[in-house]
Design a protein around this motif. Sequence first.
Motif, short mmCIF file in Angstrom:
data_model
loop_
_atom_site.label_atom_id
_atom_site.label_comp_id
_atom_site.label_asym_id
_atom_site.label_seq_id
_atom_site.Cartn_x
_atom_site.Cartn_y
_atom_site.Cartn_z
N VAL A 1 0.84 -1.20 0.00
CA VAL A 1 0.00 0.00 0.00
C VAL A 1 0.87 1.25 0.00
CG1 VAL A 1 -1.71 1.31 1.30
CG2 VAL A 1 -1.94 -1.17 1.11
N ARG A 2 1.92 1.24 0.82
CA ARG A 2 2.80 2.42 0.90
C ARG A 2 3.51 2.66 -0.44
NH1 ARG A 2 4.02 0.20 6.05
NH2 ARG A 2 5.92 -0.74 5.23
N ILE A 3 3.97 1.60 -1.07
CA ILE A 3 4.64 1.75 -2.36
C ILE A 3 3.66 2.31 -3.40
CG2 ILE A 3 5.65 0.47 -4.30
CD1 ILE A 3 6.95 -1.36 -2.26
N THR A 4 2.46 1.77 -3.44
CA THR A 4 1.46 2.24 -4.40
C THR A 4 1.17 3.72 -4.21
OG1 THR A 4 0.44 0.04 -4.38
CG2 THR A 4 -0.87 1.84 -5.30
N ARG A 5 1.00 4.12 -2.97
CA ARG A 5 0.67 5.52 -2.70
C ARG A 5 1.81 6.45 -3.08
NH1 ARG A 5 -2.27 7.40 2.90
NH2 ARG A 5 -3.01 9.44 2.17
N ALA A 6 3.04 6.05 -2.75
CA ALA A 6 4.20 6.90 -3.05
C ALA A 6 4.40 7.05 -4.55
CB ALA A 6 5.45 6.32 -2.41
N ARG A 7 4.29 5.97 -5.28
CA ARG A 7 4.53 6.04 -6.73
C ARG A 7 3.39 6.77 -7.45
NH1 ARG A 7 8.46 4.22 -4.58
NH2 ARG A 7 8.63 6.49 -4.50
N LEU A 8 2.15 6.53 -7.06
CA LEU A 8 1.04 7.23 -7.73
C LEU A 8 1.07 8.72 -7.40
CD1 LEU A 8 -2.04 4.81 -7.54
CD2 LEU A 8 -0.36 5.14 -9.37
N ALA A 9 1.58 9.08 -6.23
CA ALA A 9 1.70 10.51 -5.91
C ALA A 9 2.65 11.19 -6.89
CB ALA A 9 2.20 10.67 -4.47
N GLU A 10 3.68 10.47 -7.34
CA GLU A 10 4.60 11.04 -8.33
C GLU A 10 3.88 11.29 -9.65
OE1 GLU A 10 7.87 8.37 -8.61
OE2 GLU A 10 8.42 8.56 -6.49
N TYR A 11 3.03 10.35 -10.04
CA TYR A 11 2.24 10.57 -11.27
C TYR A 11 1.21 11.67 -11.06
CZ TYR A 11 4.29 6.35 -13.25
OH TYR A 11 5.17 5.43 -13.75
N GLY A 12 0.69 11.79 -9.84
CA GLY A 12 -0.23 12.88 -9.56
C GLY A 12 0.45 14.23 -9.71
N ALA A 13 1.70 14.32 -9.24
CA ALA A 13 2.44 15.58 -9.37
C ALA A 13 2.72 15.91 -10.82
CB ALA A 13 3.76 15.48 -8.59
N ALA A 14 2.78 14.88 -11.69
CA ALA A 14 3.02 15.10 -13.11
C ALA A 14 1.72 15.31 -13.89
CB ALA A 14 3.79 13.92 -13.69
N GLY A 15 0.59 15.32 -13.21
CA GLY A 15 -0.67 15.63 -13.88
C GLY A 15 -1.46 14.43 -14.36
N TRP A 16 -1.04 13.22 -14.03
CA TRP A 16 -1.77 12.03 -14.51
C TRP A 16 -2.97 11.71 -13.62
CZ3 TRP A 16 -0.85 10.22 -19.20
CH2 TRP A 16 0.38 10.50 -19.80
N PHE A 17 -2.90 12.11 -12.37
CA PHE A 17 -4.01 11.91 -11.44
C PHE A 17 -4.21 13.17 -10.64
CE2 PHE A 17 -1.93 7.70 -11.77
CZ PHE A 17 -3.00 6.95 -12.28
N SER A 18 -5.44 13.38 -10.21
CA SER A 18 -5.67 14.44 -9.23
C SER A 18 -5.31 13.91 -7.84
CB SER A 18 -7.14 14.88 -9.25
OG SER A 18 -7.97 13.84 -8.76
N LEU A 19 -5.18 14.82 -6.90
CA LEU A 19 -4.83 14.41 -5.54
C LEU A 19 -5.87 13.45 -4.97
CD1 LEU A 19 -3.03 14.65 -3.04
CD2 LEU A 19 -4.36 16.67 -2.36
N ALA A 20 -7.15 13.75 -5.21
CA ALA A 20 -8.21 12.89 -4.69
C ALA A 20 -8.16 11.50 -5.33
CB ALA A 20 -9.57 13.53 -4.95
N GLU A 21 -7.77 11.45 -6.61
CA GLU A 21 -7.68 10.15 -7.28
C GLU A 21 -6.56 9.30 -6.71
OE1 GLU A 21 -9.31 10.74 -11.78
OE2 GLU A 21 -7.42 11.70 -11.26
#
Length: 385
Positions: free
Chosen positions: A290-310
């Motif tokens: 879970v921690r790995i998933t959250r950390a890596r998706l946050a990087e994609y969120g910062a690049a505009g692929w996901f919103s923070l809520a997503e």
Amino acid sequence: MTTAQPPARNPTPAPPLWSAPPRGRGGGAVFAVVGIVVAGFVGLLVIAYLATGLGASTLVIGSVLALVPLAVVLLAVRWIDRWEPEPRWALWFAFLWGAAVSVAIALIVDVGVQLALAFAEPGGSPDEALQAVVQAPLVEETAKGIGVLLIFAFSRSHFDGPVDGLVYAATAAAGFAFTENVLYFGAALAEGGASELGATFVVRGIFSPFAHVLFTACIGIAIGIGARRGGGAGVIGWFLLGLAAAVLLHALWNGSLAFAGDAIGLYFTVQVPIFLGAVLLTVLLRRQEVRITRARLAEYGAAGWFSLAEVEMLATPAGRRQARAWARAQTPPRTALMRKLITDATHLAFTRQRLLTGRDPGRRAAVDEHVLLQAVAADRAALLR
């Protein structure tokens, strides 16, 4: 470990589809086909062997009873595998390898040992205790572990860490235990009737359905640690380390049944704590995922692929529950689309993890990342439609 570049910027940044968490790929295809066909053929030979030794009716009764502990184990494996599900073909291969190939290897070695002993000492009989404590653990765990190692070797993109190794090892062990239970249940019925069968079922089906899973899990977790640390030839060392632990646990279990004066007392003072420790380790490993998933998706969120809520929706258990509830409430329901988005996003996170650790040779991980980013964008569009 290599230094990976940040995720590429999304040319069309993801709009916030949800202002808050919503409320109430092809690697290993050839290996899959060849492996499943070969393991299936060996399985037919094993069935023929069991039918010859036990008889068709006894084989059917033993098989039906063996399905009970198998179902319990597979339900537990499914729970472990829920966060980042492994491909079905890999799980089928692991199961067939354990149920057929590993059993065939164990039977062949056993026959070979008996022939060698008969040749060396005519009229002599093998030491059953020695077979149970030395031969069985060494041969069986090696046979099952090779199947897990093959999945790593031919499909590294689906082998991200200890949890994946645990899932594959547990599935192989479940297959092996199923066939072994068929043999034990059938032999008990043939030799001692219903009373002997009932006692054997209590010991193997109720007291120890997870025994083989606990042993072989050591191998899977060890290979998974090696995979997360960079893979390569070093994984062989981790495999041997896990194999040693599996053999020792297996020998301890068999020895407690063969030599202990109070087998029940030893079961509750040694085996139950080992099982509880394995459960705790599994929970900790899942939390790490879970921690790995959250950390890596946050990087994609910062690049505009996901919103923070997503990111919260896709990378937390609570967010996923709320997302699935939202999808079920739509007209028509969009449960399958939401499930696909969650799965693709999770695979994307672990592909990013492979990039960060430099585990994949060449551009494999980068290609997987590109494909998964396209898949995530398509999933989002389909959900909006």
